[in-house]
Write an enzyme that holds these catalytic residues in place. Structure first.
Site, short mmCIF file in Angstrom:
data_model
loop_
_atom_site.label_atom_id
_atom_site.label_comp_id
_atom_site.label_asym_id
_atom_site.label_seq_id
_atom_site.Cartn_x
_atom_site.Cartn_y
_atom_site.Cartn_z
N LYS A 100 62.31 45.80 10.70
CA LYS A 100 62.60 44.98 9.53
C LYS A 100 63.85 45.51 8.82
CE LYS A 100 57.85 43.61 8.35
NZ LYS A 100 58.02 42.15 8.47
N ASP A 135 57.21 42.80 15.51
CA ASP A 135 56.89 42.58 14.09
C ASP A 135 55.78 41.55 13.90
OD1 ASP A 135 57.05 42.94 11.41
OD2 ASP A 135 58.93 41.84 11.12
N ARG A 161 48.70 39.64 14.36
CA ARG A 161 47.90 38.78 15.25
C ARG A 161 47.41 39.55 16.47
NH1 ARG A 161 52.80 34.62 15.63
NH2 ARG A 161 53.18 35.64 13.64
N1 BES Z 1 53.37 41.62 7.58
C1 BES Z 1 54.29 40.66 8.02
C2 BES Z 1 54.24 39.38 7.22
C3 BES Z 1 55.04 39.36 5.94
C4 BES Z 1 56.41 39.45 5.96
C5 BES Z 1 54.40 39.16 4.74
C6 BES Z 1 57.11 39.38 4.78
C7 BES Z 1 55.11 39.08 3.56
C8 BES Z 1 56.47 39.19 3.58
C9 BES Z 1 54.04 40.29 9.48
O1 BES Z 1 53.56 41.30 10.29
C10 BES Z 1 55.36 39.89 10.05
O2 BES Z 1 56.25 40.69 10.08
N2 BES Z 1 55.46 38.64 10.49
C11 BES Z 1 56.67 38.13 11.02
C12 BES Z 1 56.33 37.24 12.18
C13 BES Z 1 57.50 36.79 12.97
C14 BES Z 1 58.13 37.96 13.71
C15 BES Z 1 57.05 35.74 13.94
C16 BES Z 1 57.38 37.34 9.91
O3 BES Z 1 56.72 36.64 9.16
O4 BES Z 1 58.60 37.48 9.80
ZN ZN Z 2 52.43 42.74 9.30
ZN ZN Z 3 55.13 42.51 11.10
#
Ligand code: BES
Ligand code: ZN
Ligand code: ZN
Length: 498
Positions: A276, A346, A350
């Site tokens: 990230k 990331d 899931r």
């Molecule tokens: N924990 C995050 C979701 C998240 C991101 C919540 C930002 C609140 C703010 C999750 O694990 C994640 O990183 N999801 C990715 C998925 C993508 C790579 C398909 C996302 O939402 O960017």
């Molecule tokens: Zn996450």
């Molecule tokens: Zn994530």
């Protein structure tokens, strides 16, 4: 803050600040209020200094010795009164008392009961509003904050339906203590709330609350072939933990299929190798809010002695970078035998939930609900005003939505149309962990659906935008974990109790 309920029509104990709800056009607070106070309310309304509109407030000098200040809180039309407005009104009284630097406050319960309102439910909502608002997490401050603190708060309830009011207050206190457990756990920094620490605190809590607690370590997780959980955890020095909590029930309830709650427990989400950006990455300590909500809800369910079988499951680990971390392109096998191509490390939530849902499915639940801070897209879509809901069962979806409307944990449903399944078909495995196209919230839900298996009634809650308050203090939540899901799950369990 010590909270008590005064169950008599006479001699209200004195408090520095007295909060009274007033409906649009003026209403009489009646029970438990001295005549001069009623006159003062009437006068303010007749002089048009205050109309009782929703959101209006007026602070008055009190005409009686038992209070210093009156806080009149507008509630809008009596037929449109809601429990959420009662929560907010109670919180507003508390906040005025703090601003006025006063140590004691009270509210008139009757004044918050709308046209079709229920006294006991309103009393519970008042307790919730006060506790939600009063929470603070300053464990790591060397000096305690100088902000005003209210030491005693009294709900002036009058003698009507005393027994049910008292029970509602007591039950709400149990739920709110549990919600504080959830908030505390989620607010802990990620170097403290590691997988092992979460397991330790949960075990200790379970022993006290009378929950059965089984925690699987890395060895057992390996022998159960939970490839999703192992894959995500492999970059961290902390081992994955798989927590299973169950309440104790008696009689026919013991033979019933359980309600299963599943919570995402990523203690910190760096994104892994698909790392990230640095800005605000600290926010990702919140990625175990789903797990914390399940654990807190299980505590409340046990202490309320709800006679309905509930199992709480939380896979817990850290999504780290490092030479041992999983890579984009890795293929992992979930415990139900399905293979997943990890195209983005990331999208880890899931992966661990896939194993947790596969485990839960084997318990043959009557209903199964997971809660996860799953997608940034959900936070972007709803902001902090609603959580995403997806479900394979219209009845379960409606049950959850109705409960959420009552508890102030609003849910909004998204479709799980078949076509979306094509968007996560993988080239080299059965399924891939990101969408080929768009619809990030839904394809995440669609992914999870693959692992709900034969469970007919399954629902997924995406709480990415609601589990954490990062926009400054709100009336019902300071900055940090909100406790989203705890009250919802307690009410869900109650809805299945006979
Ligand atoms: N924990 C995050 C979701 C998240 C991101 C919540 C930002 C609140 C703010 C999750 O694990 C994640 O990183 N999801 C990715 C998925 C993508 C790579 C398909 C996302 O939402 O960017
Ligand atoms: Zn996450
Ligand atoms: Zn994530």
């Amino acid at each position: 803050m010590k909270l008590s309920v005064h169950l008599s029509d006479k001699s209200a104990p004195s408090a520095d600040v007295l909060g009274i709800g007033v409906f649009d056009g003026g209403s009489d607070p009646a029970a438990g209020v001295e005549r001069p106070v009623r006159e003062a309310v009437k006068k303010a309304v007749s002089e048009k200094r205050f109309g009782g509109k929703d959101g209006e407030t007026l602070v008055l000098e009190s005409p009686v010795k038992t209070a210093e200040h009156l806080v009149l809180i507008g509630l809008g039309k009596p037929e449109k009164m809601t429990l959420q407005k009662a929560r907010l009104a109670a919180a507003r009284t508390l906040s005025h008392a703090k601003t006025l630097k006063r140590k004691s406050a009270s509210v008139v319960l009757e004044s918050f009961v709308g046209r079709d309102g229920d006294r006991a439910q309103t009393a519970g909502a008042v307790v919730e509003g006060l506790r939600l608002a009063d929470y603070h997490f300053d464990l790591y401050k060397s000096k305690p904050s100088k902000k005003g603190a209210v030491e005693t708060f009294t709900i002036l309830a009058g003698s009507a339906e005393a027994r049910s009011v008292q029970k509602a207050v007591r039950d709400a206190e149990i739920v709110m203590e549990s919600l504080y457990f959830t908030r505390d756990l989620a607010n802990e920094p990620p170097n403290v709330a590691t997988s092992l620490e979460i397991a330790r605190r949960t075990r200790a809590m379970a022993a006290k609350a009378g929950l059965t607690c089984r925690i699987l370590g890395k060895k057992e997780i390996t022998s159960l072939k939970m490839g999703g959980l192992l894959g995500v955890a492999q970059g961290s020095v902390y081992p994955p933990q798989f927590i299973i909590l169950e309440n104790k029930v008696t009689g026919a309830a013991a033979k019933e299929a359980p309600l299963v709650l599943v919570g995402k427990g990523i203690t910190f989400d760096t994104g892994g190798i698909s790392i990230k950006p640095a800005g605000n990455m600290d926010h990702m300590k919140f990625d175990m809010c789903g797990a914390a909500a399940v654990i807190g809800a299980m505590r409340a369910i046990a202490l309320l002695k709800l006679n309905v079988k509930v199992v709480g499951i939380t896979p817990v680990c850290e999504n780290m970078v490092g030479s041992g971390a999983q890579r984009p392109g890795d293929i992992v096998k979930i415990s139900n035998g399905k293979t997943v191509e990890v195209l983005n490390t990331d999208a880890e939530g899931r992966l661990i939930l896939a194993d947790a849902l596969s485990y839960a499915e084997r318990l043959k639940p009557r209903a199964m609900v997971d809660i996860a801070t799953l997608t940034g897209a959900c936070a972007v879509t709803f902001g902090d005003l609603a959580s995403g809901l997806m479900s394979t069962d219209p009845d379960l979806a409606k049950r959850l939505r109705d409960i959420g409307d009552r508890t102030g944990e609003r849910l909004w449903e998204m479709p799980l149309w078949d076509e979306y399944a094509d968007w996560i078909k993988a080239t080299y495995a059965d399924i891939q962990n990101i969408s080929k196209k768009s619809a990030g919230i839904i394809t995440a839900g669609k992914f999870l659906q693959e692992f709900a298996g034969h469970t007919k009634a399954w629902a997924h809650l995406d709480v990415a935008g609601t589990a954490w308050n990062d926009g400054g203090p709100k009336p019902l939540s300071p900055i940090g974990a909100t406790g989203m899901g705890v009250r919802l799950f307690v009410e869900l369990a109650k809805s299945y109790a006979r």
